[in-house]
Design an enzyme around this catalytic site. Structure first.
Site, short mmCIF file in Angstrom:
data_model
loop_
_atom_site.label_atom_id
_atom_site.label_comp_id
_atom_site.label_asym_id
_atom_site.label_seq_id
_atom_site.Cartn_x
_atom_site.Cartn_y
_atom_site.Cartn_z
CE1 TYR A 4 -3.97 2.01 1.10
CE2 TYR A 4 -2.41 3.48 1.96
CZ TYR A 4 -3.54 3.03 1.48
OH TYR A 4 -4.48 4.61 1.38
CG HIS A 19 -0.27 5.16 -1.57
ND1 HIS A 19 -1.44 3.95 -2.17
CD2 HIS A 19 -2.14 6.43 -1.57
CE1 HIS A 19 -2.63 4.43 -1.37
NE2 HIS A 19 -3.45 5.28 -1.34
CE1 TYR A 35 -6.41 11.16 1.53
CE2 TYR A 35 -6.37 11.54 -1.17
CZ TYR A 35 -6.67 11.11 0.02
OH TYR A 35 -7.62 9.55 0.05
#
Length: 106
Positions: A20, A24, A43
């Site tokens: 993950y 990203h 973000y």
């Protein structure tokens, strides 16, 4: 210019943390561009290793504009790419639970 602060949680599958984070850290340029175009700023996503919940925080220029980002081809493509790592809905969108703001100090 007022920003909407939004926080939510998502569930990561066991042992998917490394992949993950890797995906990203290599976020597609088109995805970065779309997030900005739809008013997303600052973000961040954090992982709680005890529960495997991911906590996302984003500041939005306009929540209605942001909601439209889910209909973009690039967003759908990203969801499909990430679906093997986390709990998802029928359309591959991550299962997200919005969190309620309890305190804010600027």
């Amino acid at each position: 210019n007022y920003m909407v602060r939004k926080m939510f949680k998502m569930k990561l599958y066991k042992d998917a943390e490394e992949e993950y984070e890797k995906r990203h850290n290599n976020l597609w340029t088109e995805m970065k561009r779309m997030i900005k175009e739809y008013g997303g700023n600052n973000y961040s996503i954090f992982l709680d290793k005890e529960t495997n919940y991911l906590y996302g925080y984003i500041e939005l220029e306009d929540e209605k504009l942001w909601d439209k980002s889910a209909k973009t081809d690039i967003c759908k493509k990203w969801w499909e790419y990430m679906a093997d790592l986390m709990e998802t809905n029928y359309d591959n969108s991550p299962v997200t639970i919005d969190l309620e703001s309890m305190f804010y100090l600027e």
